[in-house]
Design a protein around this motif. Structure first.
Motif: not given
Length: 502
Positions: A77-82, A203-220, A295-297
């Protein structure tokens, strides 16, 4: 039989139990005959049916686990909206009709891509091909260091090493430290198999904790016990890096060193050979929108409104290459990449070049390629002599005989290296490149991104890269291939069958 009654001593069971079990067995067999062929390729349906009839205790649970190639309803549904928003925002921007004046068939292909993937074809793009492995990482790090607003990254595989991916991660951290927004995605299954994955996560967790503007996610992400469950081997295979909607990179390379951090590859001195592109112009925003859809998904955060404005702002771009972004995957119902490949192959008049590490075509692609050869198009296929995956190696070999008999020239890139570049050249002015292999996994199960480029100068440059690959490759002889050992032929045919279980 579905249930191994003979092993239990069927004569010792009460008659009513035997009747119930046999009824269930017959009912399941009848049901799957009417269920499995629905919205599947005939060869895929037949492979599943054969597996269930011959090894039911294994195949039936496997089908229930991975028998559908659809993403969750929420993601679809999110892909259809985009797609809807993109079509509405760019309805006045399409150059397909103008392209028809230049080449009617090519204009029709651009219109097809537009309908399937929602992106218009646009001019004003500049493409720099990057065949060097380390050169790609150096260029990416330099652009990230020059970022003024944001950096978006998605990769199927991410490693953490001091010479290749490490410097890119360093640059992302430097960007975050100076206030640049960093959004980072990686495919969960593709990356978690890499040595050092826990170190990368820390490393990614430490970066996101130090800089809130550093965001990361696992896809699927693989979360089998969550309510929203989808097939485990639906993967995001895209490779996109965008800086400030001004510069983008895409192609075949993952963010990992050339041995893919595999001990076996180091021992064999096996390296992956990649081809990537640096891009400027409207196509950058197109790639950014593909990132935004992923990112939206994963997050529910919609970045699309501003990006659509950026795409419109680039409408006045002129010159350079015509280019079109073609996303594909389980979020799209029509196998966009396969339809694009087939459409272009049927247009070929003089020359068709296909470079892919994995060639496991469905019937439509096999017929398109062999038809091109039969109508005297010069068709050249370049694959890796020894793929990094045993099953795919044998599956793709099962198609060589039919291709050779049709007149396709097959060259094999020398082992131990893996030629991982993915592109196709049609005649003298059209090329496609991106993340998609020429196999059923890329057509049905993987989220991919492909660029169609219309530019005779850029195609000539891509052909030079192809010639460099070809100069060290060996042509496959039809008679010698037909005489390969029977054991090899048997394995080829077995894995050809299993490759259809998509």
């Amino acid at each position: 039989m579905l249930w191994p009654l003979s092993g239990l001593g069927i004569e010792a069971l009460p008659f009513w139990i035997v009747i119930i079990v046999v009824t269930i067995e017959v009912g399941i067999r009848v049901a799957v005959i009417g269920i499995i062929p629905g919205n599947r390729r005939p060869n895929t349906a037949m492979a599943w049916l054969l597996a269930i009839f011959f090894i039911p205790l294994v195949a039936l649970p496997l089908f229930l686990l991975i028998g559908t190639n659809k993403l969750s309803a929420r993601r679809q549904e999110r892909q259809r909206r985009i797609n809807k928003a993109l079509l509405e925002a760019t309805s006045h921007m399409d150059l397909s009709d103008q392209l028809r004046d230049y080449d009617e068939q090519l204009g029709a292909t651009a219109a097809l891509n537009r309908k399937l993937g929602a992106f218009p074809i646009q001019e004003g793009n500049h493409v720099t091909l990057i065949p060097g492995y380390k050169d790609f990482f150096i260029r990416v790090a330099a652009e990230v260091d020059a970022a003024q607003e944001y950096v978006h990254v998605i990769s199927y595989i991410v490693g953490e090493d001091p010479e290749y991916a490490g410097p890119v991660l360093d640059a992302l951290e430097r960007a975050a430290a100076r206030g640049i927004t960093v959004r980072f995605l990686y495919d969960h299954l593709g990356t978690m198999r890499v040595r050092g994955y826990r170190r990368l996560k820390r490393r990614l967790s430490a970066a996101s904790q130090q800089w809130p503007n550093f965001e990361w996610r696992r896809v699927l992400p693989i979360r089998p016990f969550r309510r929203r469950f989808s097939r485990l081997d639906l993967r995001n295979h895209r490779k996109i890096i965008v800086v400030d909607s001004q510069v983008a990179f895409t192609g075949s390379a993952n963010l990992i060193e050339p041995h893919y951090q595999r001990r076996s590859a180091v021992k064999l001195n096996r390296q992956w050979v990649e081809l990537n592109a640096k891009l400027t112009g409207p196509v950058v925003t197109g790639l950014d929108i593909v990132f935004a859809s992923d990112w939206y998904a994963e997050t529910g955060e919609n970045l699309g409104a501003k990006l659509l404005v950026d795409l419109e702002a680039d409408e006045s771009a002129r010159g350079g290459s015509l280019a079109q972004v073609v996303p594909s995957g389980p979020g799209f119902p029509d196998e966009n990449n396969l339809r694009l490949f087939n459409d272009l192959i049927y247009q070929a008049v003089d020359r068709l070049i296909i470079v892919t590490p994995y060639l496991v075509p469905d019937d439509s692609l096999l017929y398109a390629v062999t038809n091109a050869a039969h109508r005297d198009v010069e068709v050249t296929l370049l694959v890796t002599k020894k793929a990094d995956q045993f099953t795919i190696q044998h599956a793709q070999q099962s198609y060589y005989q039919a291709l050779l008999e049709a007149g396709v020239r097959i060259f094999r890139y020398p082992e131990p290296d893996v030629l991982h570049a993915k592109f196709m050249i049609v005649d003298h002015d059209v090329a496609v490149l991106g993340s998609s292999n020429m196999d059923m996994r890329s057509f049905s199960l993987n989220l991919e991104v492909t660029l169609m480029i219309v530019d005779d100068a850029k195609v000539a440059e891509l052909r030079e890269i192809f010639q460099d690959y070809l100069s060290i490759s060996e042509e496959l002889d039809q008679q010698q291939w037909a005489a390969r050992p029977l054991g090899t032929k048997y394995l080829d045919n077995v894995f050809r069958l299993t490759s259809a279980l998509q």
